[in-house]
Structure formats: C-alpha cells, structure tokens
Design a protein around this motif. Structure first.
Motif, PDB file in Angstrom:
ATOM      1  N   CYS A   1      42.749  43.017  43.758  1.00  0.00           N
ATOM      2  CA  CYS A   1      41.317  43.124  43.472  1.00  0.00           C
ATOM      3  C   CYS A   1      40.262  42.904  44.709  1.00  0.00           C
ATOM      4  O   CYS A   1      39.545  43.599  45.050  1.00  0.00           O
TER       5      CYS A   1
ATOM      6  N   LEU B   1      38.512  46.021  46.305  1.00  0.00           N
ATOM      7  CA  LEU B   1      37.110  45.893  46.543  1.00  0.00           C
ATOM      8  C   LEU B   1      36.538  46.042  47.841  1.00  0.00           C
ATOM      9  O   LEU B   1      35.433  46.826  47.932  1.00  0.00           O
TER      10      LEU B   1
ATOM     11  N   GLU C   1      28.261  47.910  42.112  1.00  0.00           N
ATOM     12  CA  GLU C   1      29.699  47.689  42.389  1.00  0.00           C
ATOM     13  C   GLU C   1      30.093  46.988  41.221  1.00  0.00           C
ATOM     14  O   GLU C   1      31.588  46.724  40.866  1.00  0.00           O
TER      15      GLU C   1
ATOM     16  N   ALA D   1      34.146  46.499  40.256  1.00  0.00           N
ATOM     17  CA  ALA D   1      34.717  45.246  40.292  1.00  0.00           C
ATOM     18  C   ALA D   1      35.350  44.804  39.286  1.00  0.00           C
ATOM     19  O   ALA D   1      36.834  44.141  39.275  1.00  0.00           O
TER      20      ALA D   1
ATOM     21  N   THR E   1      38.796  46.756  39.540  1.00  0.00           N
ATOM     22  CA  THR E   1      39.915  46.049  40.357  1.00  0.00           C
ATOM     23  C   THR E   1      40.330  44.781  39.677  1.00  0.00           C
ATOM     24  O   THR E   1      41.375  44.420  39.908  1.00  0.00           O
TER      25      THR E   1
END
Length: 473
Positions: free
Chosen positions: A370, A374, A397, A401, A404
């Motif tokens: 994650c 990212l 993003e 996000a 992820t």
C-alpha cells in the motif's frame, strides 16, 4: 517454460559445446540480434552484451562503459518535455536545454557519488537508516519546494530539471545505498555503472545492484554457454507470446467486438453503457493482455542480461499457476515485488510488532503493497504535479490510493491464511478454482487501478464497479 514448446537447447551437450567455440558464439549472438529485431527491440543491445559476456576478467569494466554508451544514446532518460513545460510555465526563454541537461546530469552524478561515499557514516544517523524512505522524502520534499511561490522562476526550473534527471535512477540509488552500508561495498564507479544497465530496465531495477548481479554471474565457459542458450530460449518464448497477444487482440476486439476496458468505462460515464457481459469480457481481456505484455517486454530485458552472462530470474513466470494472491504477486512482476519487499517490507518487518507474528506480517505487507506502492507510483508520475498542480495531482491519486489499499489488504490476508495441501484437494479445488479466484480479484481490482488517470474520480469508478455487479441500472 515447457521444452515441448521451446526446445531445451541448454540441456544438449553438443549445443553447449558449440556455444563455447567462437563460431558458435558468433552464431548465437547473430540469432539473438535477429530475434531482437523481430520483436522490435534495438538489436545493437546484443553487441555490448556480447562484449560483456566474453570480456573475461574485464567484464566489470565493460559494464559501466556499455551502460554509459547506451545512456548517451538515450539522452540519459531525462524528461526534456517536462523541463520545457516548466520553462514555458515560468516564461523563461533562451535557456539552452542541451546545456541545462548536461549540467544537471553532472550534478546528479556528483550528488550520487558523494552520497555513496559518505553513506557508511551517514547510516549511523537515524534519518538515513532507511535509504528508500530517505530518498523518497527528499525527492517529494524538493517537489513541494518547487511548487511554492518562493521558488518561482529560474529556481523552479532548476529544481524540476534536477528531479527529471534524478528520477530514472532513484531506486537504483536506493539499492546502491544499501550496498554502501556494508563492510566491503563495491566501488562507486561500478555501482553507478549498473544504474539503468545497458541490457534495459524500467524505474524498477532489473538486476538490483552489483552484489545481486554477482550472485547470478556466469563463472566459467560452461555456465556462460548455458546462460546464453537460456537467453535464446527466452527470446523465442517471447516471440511466441507476442504472436499470442496479436492473435488475442484480433479475435477479441476485431472478430468478437469486445471493447477495450477504458472504452467500456468511458461509455458508461457518457450514459451509453455496453452490456455487462461485454464489460466483463473487456476486464478479462485486459487482464490477459496485461499479463502477456509484461511477460514480453520484461522477458526481452532478462534475455539481454542473460546474453551478457547474468542468469537473472524471469520477471513474469507462470502467473496463472498461482493459487493465492501473494503467489500471483510474486509471479506477475517479480522485480517490482522485490523492490517493495527490499525497501519497505523488510525494514518494517524488522522494526515493528516483533512479539505479534501475524500482526507483524500483515503490517509489513501493508507497508510494502500500500504505502510503498503508492509512493513509488506518485514519484514515477511526478511530472503530473508540474502539469496539473500539486493539489490536483494529489486529488487525482484517490482512485489509485483505494486500489493500493484493497491490494494490500488482500495480499496481507492471503499471507495469513492457513493453507491446505493442494495435492489432497484435487485439480479442480486445489488449482483451477483458486486460480480463478485470483484472476477475478485482480480483474475487479483493475476497475480502481488508474495510476495515470487523473480525469476520473473514485466515485465514478465506484459507480462503474456497482454497474458491473448489477446494483445500478
């Protein structure tokens, strides 16, 4: 790779013996270059690879020279369009882009050299103990400075020029800093020589570092012959995969009329949705094309490294044999997985929750899949900050996000799940159904996987996902 598809020439004693003679070597390199040309790849890569392979004790001197030569041909991978855009935004005219690029390349080389030489002392200080975090924080920090009003004008242009020059090498530098902290680190010139090595790479290092390459180096003529024959086999396999990809696109898109996934998504947003069955087909096709594509381009890179005498592991290896999410992640993009594991998983795993085994594993997996994932993509696509502005780039993003977050959660739970012996479950329950579950998970996850898409929100992607589930009309 099944020998029934590509002959196991590396296991034939006669062919191995031929590959150790000069006529055999010339033939092998010529066939390799021809296959590269058929694949649309630069056949000249075969020349420095052959020079590296046959240089004997001078191999490690050839590598930096060959890498420098290939980088010169590629303009050192500097994003000149980004620099020109920033110059236009700041209304700075008359800047010679060639000299600016040359100056920044020199600055980056000097900065990397100084950092590598000093790192054995710097690593004793807390901020420098985690190289990837230190470099990432420094890189993003410079971006933040570049986007402040006080940096307007020439300072902003110089900062973005430095960032655009450093970007292709930042993760190579992270690996090199890990080496630099060792008792007997490699020479700095040698470390710099594998920054984006001549056999090819992406922002993700293929070959990692000098220490890693030494583990896979062919030590004698026999090992070299086997490694190079495996390189030839891999290129033949890649050529077959390319044919499969071309056939798949023709059948799916031309003959069956299945849309590309992006087109299915855009049609949904415009109110002219494709039938759900076509959207499902586009997702499955996108997955298949993605796996074939990454197998092709990464296979070429690994084959070139093998021709140079380094028996690197394949990047994508039988991903459809995976029966768990974590196994697929390991088979799908091996070197990217290694980057996240080396720079985010292990540092987290060794520092936190040492007395809680499951929480320790889950938290380290989450940090890699994650947070590290990212951060990697934000740095990779940092040009969007200059193009869209910091606030818009960060807002864009959101979808990635969420992707992820879901990915890390799935991988973390996959790590913790108790495994039952597959052999006792039979082919259907032990292999087919778990593999189908893995494929469906990554197909569904792709709806939110938009690292380059800053146009569409997480809400729009969520609505499309609900449409696929039949929740909305």
């Amino acid at each position: 790779m099944s020998p029934r598809v590509v002959p196991a020439i590396d296991q034939d004693p006669a062919i191995r013996a031929l590959a150790q003679t000069w006529p055999g070597r010339i033939l092998l390199v010529a066939v390799f270059a021809a296959l590269l040309a058929l694949l649309g790849f630069d056949p000249l890569v075969g020349l420095p690879a052959a020079a590296c392979a046959y240089a004997g004790g001078y191999r490690w001197q050839v590598i930096p020279a060959a890498t420098l030569l290939m980088l010169c041909r590629a303009g050192f991978l500097v994003d000149t369009e980004l620099v020109a855009r920033v110059a236009s935004q700041e209304r700075i005219a008359g800047v010679d882009q060639t000299w600016l690029a040359a100056g920044m390349i020199a600055v980056v080389v000097v900065a990397c050299t100084g950092l590598l030489k000093a790192y054995r002392h710097l690593v004793k200080l807390t901020p420098f103990r985690w190289p990837a975090l230190f470099l990432s924080a420094g890189f993003v920090g410079l971006v933040l400075v570049a986007e402040t009003p006080i940096a307007a004008g020439m300072p902003r242009l110089l900062l973005w020029s430095f960032l655009a020059t450093l970007l292709p090498y930042i993760w190579f530098l992270a690996y090199a800093l890990n080496e630099a902290a060792a008792v007997s680190p490699p020479a700095v010139a040698l470390q710099l020589g594998v920054f984006y090595p001549f056999w090819g790479s992406t922002l993700t290092p293929f070959g990692k570092s000098v220490s890693y390459l030494r583990k896979f180096e062919a030590r004698n003529a026999e090992e070299l012959a086997v490694t190079q024959l495996k390189a030839l086999k891999l290129l033949v396999w890649v050529l077959l995969l390319l044919a499969c990809l071309s056939a798949l696109k023709t059948v799916v898109h031309t003959q069956l009329g299945v849309p590309e996934f992006d087109q299915a998504f855009l049609n949904f947003l415009s109110g002219a949705s494709f039938p759900r069955v076509l959207c499902y087909a586009s997702l499955l096709d996108n997955f298949a094309e993605d796996v074939l594509s990454i197998s092709i381009w990464s296979g070429i890179i690994v084959a070139c490294a093998r021709l140079a005498g380094f028996g690197l592991l394949r990047n994508t290896y039988r991903p459809l044999q995976a029966t768990t999410l974590i196994e697929f992640w390991n088979r799908y993009y091996f070197y990217y997985k290694e980057l996240l594991v080396d720079h985010f998983f292990y540092p987290t795993f060794l520092r936190y929750f040492r007395t809680h085994r499951k929480l320790r594993m889950f938290f380290a997996t989450f940090a890699a899949a994650c947070l590290g994932n990212l951060l990697f993509h934000f740095i990779r696509d940092i040009r969007l900050v200059a193009e869209m502005g910091l606030s818009n780039a960060l807002a864009g993003e959101a979808s990635h996000a969420v992707y992820t977050l879901l990915l890390a959660t799935g991988l973390g739970l996959s790590q913790l799940r108790t495994r039952t012996a597959r052999a006792q479950q039979g082919w259907l329950r032990g292999r087919a159904l778990p593999c189908a579950g893995v494929v469906l998970f990554f197909c569904a996850l792709h709806v939110f996987d938009a690292p380059l898409d800053r146009q569409h929100s997480i809400l729009q992607r969520g609505q499309f996902f609900l449409y696929l589930l039949g929740v909305n009309a």
